[in-house]
Design a protein around this motif. Structure first.
Motif, short mmCIF file in Angstrom:
data_model
loop_
_atom_site.label_atom_id
_atom_site.label_comp_id
_atom_site.label_asym_id
_atom_site.label_seq_id
_atom_site.Cartn_x
_atom_site.Cartn_y
_atom_site.Cartn_z
N MET A 93 55.06 14.34 -55.91
CA MET A 93 53.59 14.43 -55.86
C MET A 93 53.03 13.46 -54.82
SD MET A 93 53.32 16.87 -57.77
CE MET A 93 51.58 17.23 -57.90
N ASP A 94 53.62 12.26 -54.71
CA ASP A 94 53.18 11.28 -53.71
C ASP A 94 53.29 11.87 -52.31
OD1 ASP A 94 52.49 8.51 -52.90
OD2 ASP A 94 54.53 8.47 -52.13
N GLU A 95 54.45 12.46 -52.02
CA GLU A 95 54.66 13.02 -50.68
C GLU A 95 53.77 14.24 -50.44
OE1 GLU A 95 58.51 13.22 -48.74
OE2 GLU A 95 58.12 15.30 -48.17
N GLY A 109 33.53 8.80 -47.32
CA GLY A 109 33.87 7.51 -46.73
C GLY A 109 35.37 7.47 -46.45
N ARG A 110 36.04 6.41 -46.91
CA ARG A 110 37.48 6.29 -46.69
C ARG A 110 38.30 6.96 -47.80
NH1 ARG A 110 39.17 0.35 -46.07
NH2 ARG A 110 41.15 1.38 -45.60
N LYS A 111 37.63 7.53 -48.80
CA LYS A 111 38.35 8.04 -49.97
C LYS A 111 38.52 9.55 -49.90
CE LYS A 111 36.33 4.41 -52.81
NZ LYS A 111 35.41 4.13 -53.93
N VAL A 112 39.76 9.97 -49.97
CA VAL A 112 40.08 11.40 -49.96
C VAL A 112 40.80 11.70 -51.28
CG1 VAL A 112 41.31 13.26 -48.77
CG2 VAL A 112 40.35 11.34 -47.45
#
Ligand SMILES: CCCCC/C=C\C/C=C\C/C=C\C/C=C\CCCC(=O)SCCNC(=O)CCNC(=O)[C@H](O)C(C)(C)COP(=O)(O)OP(=O)(O)OC[C@H]1O[C@@H](n2cnc3c(N)ncnc32)[C@H](O)[C@@H]1OP(=O)(O)O
Length: 172
Positions: free
Chosen positions: A89-91, A134-137
């Motif tokens: 999931m991280d990748e 902003g910087r959050k996706v």
């Protein structure tokens, strides 16, 4: 001591080829061309006994993956280790943000394990970039096969300055 994946004569025994074909309306996605060859912890051994991964974009341009969890991802007997599923999931979710044009690292990954995942199963990893402020996706995803959901995850990605996919490709 005999190692996992080692045959009786000591030679490494690889599992046979696995069908990772996508849906008819998916297009193959070249992940290393976007982010480089460092993306290898999960998808770096396409013929190995850990994971085998193939990436696609669906008709909505979202990143999808077919993933085979091999015998070396084992946690509970006969089933995938939770960390092996979290790594996938991280990748996949981090890569989904990159594929959408955001140069990020993963800041927070929330993983819910819903169903034990039997080893040597091919699953689909779905992803969707749900917001970018902003910087959050924020990216969400799940591991499923048919109607069975194995994992659900939410991933907060944070953009990095001067690392846009376009600037990384220009630098080559
Ligand atoms: C400079 C080194 C660059 C290295 C990477 C470079 C290139 C990468 C290239 C290719 C990538 C390849 C493939 C990508 C695909 C998949 C990769 C897999 C994904 C990973 O495997 S990647 C490794 C694991 N990843 C880490 O190893 C991150 C370590 N960490 C950090 O690098 C910092 O921690 C960072 C940058 C996350 C933030 O640090 P920062 O100082 O830049 O920003 P800051 O703290 O100010 O946060 C800004 C706003 O995000 C909020 N925020 C931050 N973190 C939060 C959290 N955890 N939960 C909730 N909110 C959070 C704040 O609350 C604030 O929000 P607000 O603005 O509203 O106050």
């Amino acid at each position: 001591m005999k190692q996992v994946g080692e045959a009786r004569d000591g030679a490494e025994s690889l599992c046979p080829p696995i069908d990772l074909v996508g849906e008819p309306d998916w297009q193959p996605f070249d992940a290393p061309a976007l982010v480089g060859a460092s993306l290898r912890f999960v998808s770096g051994e396409p013929d190995g006994n850990r994971y085998r991964v193939r990436y696609y974009r669906d008709a909505h341009q979202q990143l999808q993956a077919r993933v085979w969890f091999g015998p070396e991802t084992e946690g509970p007997p006969g089933h995938a280790h939770g960390g092996s599923m979290a790594a996938v999931m991280d990748e996949v979710l981090g890569l989904a943000a990159w594929a959408a044009g955001h140069a990020i690292v993963v800041g927070n990954l929330n993983v819910s394990f819903r169903t034990l995942l039997p080893l040597e199963t091919v699953v689909t990893v779905e992803s969707a970039v749900v917001s970018a402020q902003g910087r959050k996706v924020l990216v969400e995803g799940r591991i499923r096969q048919g109607d069975t959901v194995y994992v659900e995850a939410q991933c907060l990605c944070i953009t990095l300055p001067d690392q846009s996919p376009a600037s990384r490709q220009d630098a080559r």
